[in-house]
Motif scaffolding. Structure first.
Motif, PDB file in Angstrom:
ATOM      1  N   GLY A 166       0.814  -1.210   0.000  1.00  7.75           N
ATOM      2  CA  GLY A 166       0.000   0.000   0.000  1.00  7.75           C
ATOM      3  C   GLY A 166       0.847   1.259   0.000  1.00  7.75           C
ATOM      4  N   LEU A 167       1.947   1.246   0.761  1.00  5.52           N
ATOM      5  CA  LEU A 167       2.833   2.404   0.820  1.00  5.52           C
ATOM      6  C   LEU A 167       3.471   2.663  -0.539  1.00  5.52           C
ATOM      7  CD1 LEU A 167       4.412   4.610   2.292  1.00  5.52           C
ATOM      8  CD2 LEU A 167       5.990   2.838   3.112  1.00  5.52           C
ATOM      9  N   VAL A 168       4.000   1.629  -1.163  1.00  7.90           N
ATOM     10  CA  VAL A 168       4.627   1.788  -2.469  1.00  7.90           C
ATOM     11  C   VAL A 168       3.590   2.221  -3.512  1.00  7.90           C
ATOM     12  CG1 VAL A 168       5.796   0.578  -4.352  1.00  7.90           C
ATOM     13  CG2 VAL A 168       6.519   0.214  -1.993  1.00  7.90           C
ATOM     14  N   ALA A 169       2.383   1.680  -3.415  1.00  6.21           N
ATOM     15  CA  ALA A 169       1.330   2.048  -4.362  1.00  6.21           C
ATOM     16  C   ALA A 169       0.992   3.534  -4.254  1.00  6.21           C
ATOM     17  CB  ALA A 169       0.079   1.203  -4.123  1.00  6.21           C
ATOM     18  N   GLU A 170       0.936   4.052  -3.015  1.00 10.13           N
ATOM     19  CA  GLU A 170       0.651   5.479  -2.832  1.00 10.13           C
ATOM     20  C   GLU A 170       1.730   6.345  -3.451  1.00 10.13           C
ATOM     21  OE1 GLU A 170      -1.255   7.340   0.684  1.00 10.13           O
ATOM     22  OE2 GLU A 170      -0.712   5.444   1.656  1.00 10.13           O
ATOM     23  N   LEU A 171       2.991   5.976  -3.244  1.00 12.27           N
ATOM     24  CA  LEU A 171       4.086   6.772  -3.784  1.00 12.27           C
ATOM     25  C   LEU A 171       4.166   6.642  -5.305  1.00 12.27           C
ATOM     26  CD1 LEU A 171       6.728   6.029  -1.021  1.00 12.27           C
ATOM     27  CD2 LEU A 171       5.623   8.233  -1.480  1.00 12.27           C
ATOM     28  N   THR A 172       3.854   5.466  -5.825  1.00 10.43           N
ATOM     29  CA  THR A 172       3.837   5.274  -7.273  1.00 10.43           C
ATOM     30  C   THR A 172       2.728   6.099  -7.914  1.00 10.43           C
ATOM     31  OG1 THR A 172       4.735   3.038  -7.032  1.00 10.43           O
ATOM     32  CG2 THR A 172       3.639   3.556  -9.114  1.00 10.43           C
ATOM     33  N   ALA A 173       1.563   6.131  -7.267  1.00  4.18           N
ATOM     34  CA  ALA A 173       0.453   6.946  -7.780  1.00  4.18           C
ATOM     35  C   ALA A 173       0.784   8.434  -7.712  1.00  4.18           C
ATOM     36  CB  ALA A 173      -0.821   6.650  -6.989  1.00  4.18           C
ATOM     37  N   LEU A 174       1.466   8.846  -6.648  1.00  3.61           N
ATOM     38  CA  LEU A 174       1.873  10.243  -6.518  1.00  3.61           C
ATOM     39  C   LEU A 174       2.867  10.613  -7.613  1.00  3.61           C
ATOM     40  CD1 LEU A 174       1.742  12.857  -4.834  1.00  3.61           C
ATOM     41  CD2 LEU A 174       3.604  11.934  -3.440  1.00  3.61           C
ATOM     42  N   ASP A 175       3.789   9.707  -7.908  1.00  2.98           N
ATOM     43  CA  ASP A 175       4.749   9.930  -8.990  1.00  2.98           C
ATOM     44  C   ASP A 175       4.025  10.092 -10.325  1.00  2.98           C
ATOM     45  OD1 ASP A 175       7.475   9.844 -10.226  1.00  2.98           O
ATOM     46  OD2 ASP A 175       6.728   7.950 -11.036  1.00  2.98           O
ATOM     47  N   ALA A 176       3.053   9.236 -10.577  1.00  2.00           N
ATOM     48  CA  ALA A 176       2.308   9.315 -11.837  1.00  2.00           C
ATOM     49  C   ALA A 176       1.499  10.616 -11.914  1.00  2.00           C
ATOM     50  CB  ALA A 176       1.377   8.107 -11.968  1.00  2.00           C
ATOM     51  N   LYS A 177       0.893  11.016 -10.801  1.00  2.00           N
ATOM     52  CA  LYS A 177       0.120  12.257 -10.765  1.00  2.00           C
ATOM     53  C   LYS A 177       1.021  13.452 -11.060  1.00  2.00           C
ATOM     54  CE  LYS A 177      -2.612  15.190  -7.626  1.00  2.00           C
ATOM     55  NZ  LYS A 177      -3.787  15.342  -8.474  1.00  2.00           N
ATOM     56  N   ALA A 178       2.194  13.473 -10.421  1.00  4.37           N
ATOM     57  CA  ALA A 178       3.125  14.579 -10.633  1.00  4.37           C
ATOM     58  C   ALA A 178       3.595  14.609 -12.086  1.00  4.37           C
ATOM     59  CB  ALA A 178       4.315  14.444  -9.687  1.00  4.37           C
ATOM     60  N   ARG A 179       3.890  13.436 -12.634  1.00  3.96           N
ATOM     61  CA  ARG A 179       4.372  13.365 -14.011  1.00  3.96           C
ATOM     62  C   ARG A 179       3.324  13.898 -14.982  1.00  3.96           C
ATOM     63  NH1 ARG A 179       8.788  11.001 -14.918  1.00  3.96           N
ATOM     64  NH2 ARG A 179       8.677   9.870 -12.945  1.00  3.96           N
ATOM     65  N   ASP A 180       2.065  13.580 -14.721  1.00  5.72           N
ATOM     66  CA  ASP A 180       0.984  14.024 -15.604  1.00  5.72           C
ATOM     67  C   ASP A 180       0.679  15.512 -15.408  1.00  5.72           C
ATOM     68  OD1 ASP A 180      -1.309  13.579 -17.421  1.00  5.72           O
ATOM     69  OD2 ASP A 180      -2.486  13.993 -15.626  1.00  5.72           O
ATOM     70  N   ALA A 181       0.487  15.919 -14.152  1.00  2.00           N
ATOM     71  CA  ALA A 181       0.066  17.298 -13.885  1.00  2.00           C
ATOM     72  C   ALA A 181       1.162  18.306 -14.215  1.00  2.00           C
ATOM     73  CB  ALA A 181      -0.350  17.429 -12.422  1.00  2.00           C
ATOM     74  N   ARG A 196      15.813  23.756  -3.081  1.00  2.01           N
ATOM     75  CA  ARG A 196      15.313  22.507  -2.505  1.00  2.01           C
ATOM     76  C   ARG A 196      14.784  21.544  -3.576  1.00  2.01           C
ATOM     77  NH1 ARG A 196      17.639  22.996   2.356  1.00  2.01           N
ATOM     78  NH2 ARG A 196      16.441  24.144   3.901  1.00  2.01           N
ATOM     79  N   TYR A 197      14.571  22.005  -4.783  1.00  2.00           N
ATOM     80  CA  TYR A 197      13.685  21.306  -5.714  1.00  2.00           C
ATOM     81  C   TYR A 197      14.406  20.642  -6.886  1.00  2.00           C
ATOM     82  CZ  TYR A 197      10.599  24.260  -3.009  1.00  2.00           C
ATOM     83  OH  TYR A 197       9.947  24.883  -1.961  1.00  2.00           O
ATOM     84  N   GLN A 198      15.692  20.341  -6.730  1.00  4.73           N
ATOM     85  CA  GLN A 198      16.455  19.782  -7.847  1.00  4.73           C
ATOM     86  C   GLN A 198      15.890  18.441  -8.316  1.00  4.73           C
ATOM     87  OE1 GLN A 198      17.750  20.856  -4.926  1.00  4.73           O
ATOM     88  NE2 GLN A 198      19.657  22.002  -5.214  1.00  4.73           N
ATOM     89  N   TYR A 199      15.522  17.573  -7.372  1.00  2.00           N
ATOM     90  CA  TYR A 199      15.023  16.252  -7.764  1.00  2.00           C
ATOM     91  C   TYR A 199      13.609  16.343  -8.331  1.00  2.00           C
ATOM     92  CZ  TYR A 199      19.138  14.464  -5.395  1.00  2.00           C
ATOM     93  OH  TYR A 199      20.436  14.212  -5.033  1.00  2.00           O
ATOM     94  N   LEU A 200      12.813  17.258  -7.827  1.00  2.00           N
ATOM     95  CA  LEU A 200      11.488  17.497  -8.404  1.00  2.00           C
ATOM     96  C   LEU A 200      11.625  17.952  -9.851  1.00  2.00           C
ATOM     97  CD1 LEU A 200       8.359  17.796  -7.475  1.00  2.00           C
ATOM     98  CD2 LEU A 200       8.870  20.243  -7.515  1.00  2.00           C
ATOM     99  N   ALA A 201      12.571  18.881 -10.091  1.00  2.00           N
ATOM    100  CA  ALA A 201      12.771  19.403 -11.439  1.00  2.00           C
ATOM    101  C   ALA A 201      13.232  18.311 -12.398  1.00  2.00           C
ATOM    102  CB  ALA A 201      13.788  20.546 -11.401  1.00  2.00           C
ATOM    103  N   ARG A 202      14.215  17.523 -11.980  1.00  2.00           N
ATOM    104  CA  ARG A 202      14.732  16.486 -12.871  1.00  2.00           C
ATOM    105  C   ARG A 202      13.704  15.406 -13.151  1.00  2.00           C
ATOM    106  NH1 ARG A 202      19.753  12.898 -10.979  1.00  2.00           N
ATOM    107  NH2 ARG A 202      18.117  11.975  -9.690  1.00  2.00           N
ATOM    108  N   ALA A 203      12.994  14.985 -12.123  1.00  2.00           N
ATOM    109  CA  ALA A 203      12.051  13.877 -12.289  1.00  2.00           C
ATOM    110  C   ALA A 203      10.892  14.236 -13.200  1.00  2.00           C
ATOM    111  CB  ALA A 203      11.527  13.434 -10.927  1.00  2.00           C
ATOM    112  N   TYR A 204      10.466  15.510 -13.146  1.00  2.00           N
ATOM    113  CA  TYR A 204       9.231  15.873 -13.846  1.00  2.00           C
ATOM    114  C   TYR A 204       9.443  16.907 -14.943  1.00  2.00           C
ATOM    115  CZ  TYR A 204       7.903  13.216  -9.846  1.00  2.00           C
ATOM    116  OH  TYR A 204       7.836  12.211  -8.915  1.00  2.00           O
ATOM    117  N   GLY A 205      10.699  17.043 -15.380  1.00  2.00           N
ATOM    118  CA  GLY A 205      11.011  17.848 -16.558  1.00  2.00           C
ATOM    119  C   GLY A 205      10.791  19.335 -16.380  1.00  2.00           C
TER     120      GLY A 205
END
Length: 288
Positions: A166-181, A196-205
């Motif tokens: 359940g924990l991994v599913a929540e984080l995976t869904a959050l990753d997908a939501k961020a990637r889409d939005a 603070r946001y270097q990894y956010l920037a790289r992960a989501y373009g």
């Protein structure tokens, strides 16, 4: 009389059970949240950073260090987060670096020295440390934490195994939501008040240019001019604040032509909600 005795024994047993719970000490809120999800009521999670302090640079006193050293497991973020851990003797067999598995993906940073209130002067050197803002990396940290908890606390194995999907599913869904939005923000420059946001920037373009403003402090005239100049150079229309700024700061940014959004990295515990619910809300506000 027998009823009173039974009640007393029950209370004593309850206290004993609470004291007998294994303890996981964590250096930031994301890891505390993960540990709480994995261990449930069978686990005590120790996250001793006082409210209003920056866990990246907070330095615990001797009593807190002693409590952390006695924990059954000490969960570190890695990537240079919580600098006090490199200068303190911690029992190696009870320490897990939750980001070690993707250390080859750390982001190098430039060295900038400034002050952070009660936490004193510090430098952002070497490595960006807010690794969990790439939510796929956060899921890897959860997996590393779960594996370490099972090694150190085998009696919680069934509990951890039940909670982990359940924990991994929540984080995976959050990753997908961020990637889409956040795809709606690709091709634009975003300004941030703190790096603070270097990894956010790289992960989501995202293209995020960071300033060096202290969280919660009103920028001075030179900083406002710097913001104006960067906005003019980049055409940025969005400004991310690490924490809610003083009254009037957002209006001043608006006069420059910037929409202000507070996006907490959640290194500290939020006043409401949890890691996933707060991140979901912040992502939605970022693209409004």
């Amino acid at each position: 009389m027998l009823k009173r005795l039974a009640v007393c024994l029950s209370l004593v047993a309850g206290v004993a059970n609470a004291q007998d719970r294994p303890v996981v000490a964590t250096v930031n809120y994301p890891l505390a949240w993960m540990a709480e999800r994995l261990g449930g009521d069978a686990l005590e999670v120790l996250f001793p950073v006082p409210e209003g302090r920056d866990p990246s640079f907070w330095r615990p006193g001797l009593s807190k260090i002693a409590a952390i050293q006695q924990a059954d497991l000490i969960a570190l973020n890695g990537a240079g987060f919580a600098t006090w851990t490199t200068r303190t003797s911690l029992p190696r067999s009870r320490v897990v670096d939750t980001s070690a598995g993707f250390s080859d993906a750390y982001i190098a940073t430039q060295s900038v020295t400034h002050s952070h209130g009660a936490d004193g002067e510090h430098s952002h050197t070497g490595t960006a440390s807010y690794t969990w803002l790439d939510f796929a990396q956060a899921a890897q940290q959860a997996e590393a934490l779960a594996a370490a908890m099972k090694r150190r606390m085998p009696e919680l194995g069934d509990q951890i195994d039940a909670a982990m999907p359940g924990l991994v599913a929540e984080l995976t869904a959050l990753d997908a939501k961020a990637r889409d939005a956040l795809s709606a923000l690709k091709g634009t420059t975003i300004l941030a008040t703190h790096p603070r946001y270097q990894y956010l920037a790289r992960a989501y373009g995202l293209d995020i240019a960071s300033l060096e403003w202290d969280a919660g402090a009103m920028p001075d005239d030179a900083q406002w001019q710097e913001l104006q100049d960067i906005a003019d150079q980049t055409g940025a229309a969005l400004l991310i604040w690490e924490a809610t700024p003083p009254d009037g700061a957002m209006n001043r940014a608006s006069e420059i032509g910037l929409k202000s959004v507070v996006f907490s990295p959640l290194a500290t515990r939020p006043s409401d909600g949890d890691f996933v619910s707060v991140m979901q809300t912040q992502i939605a506000v970022l693209v409004e």
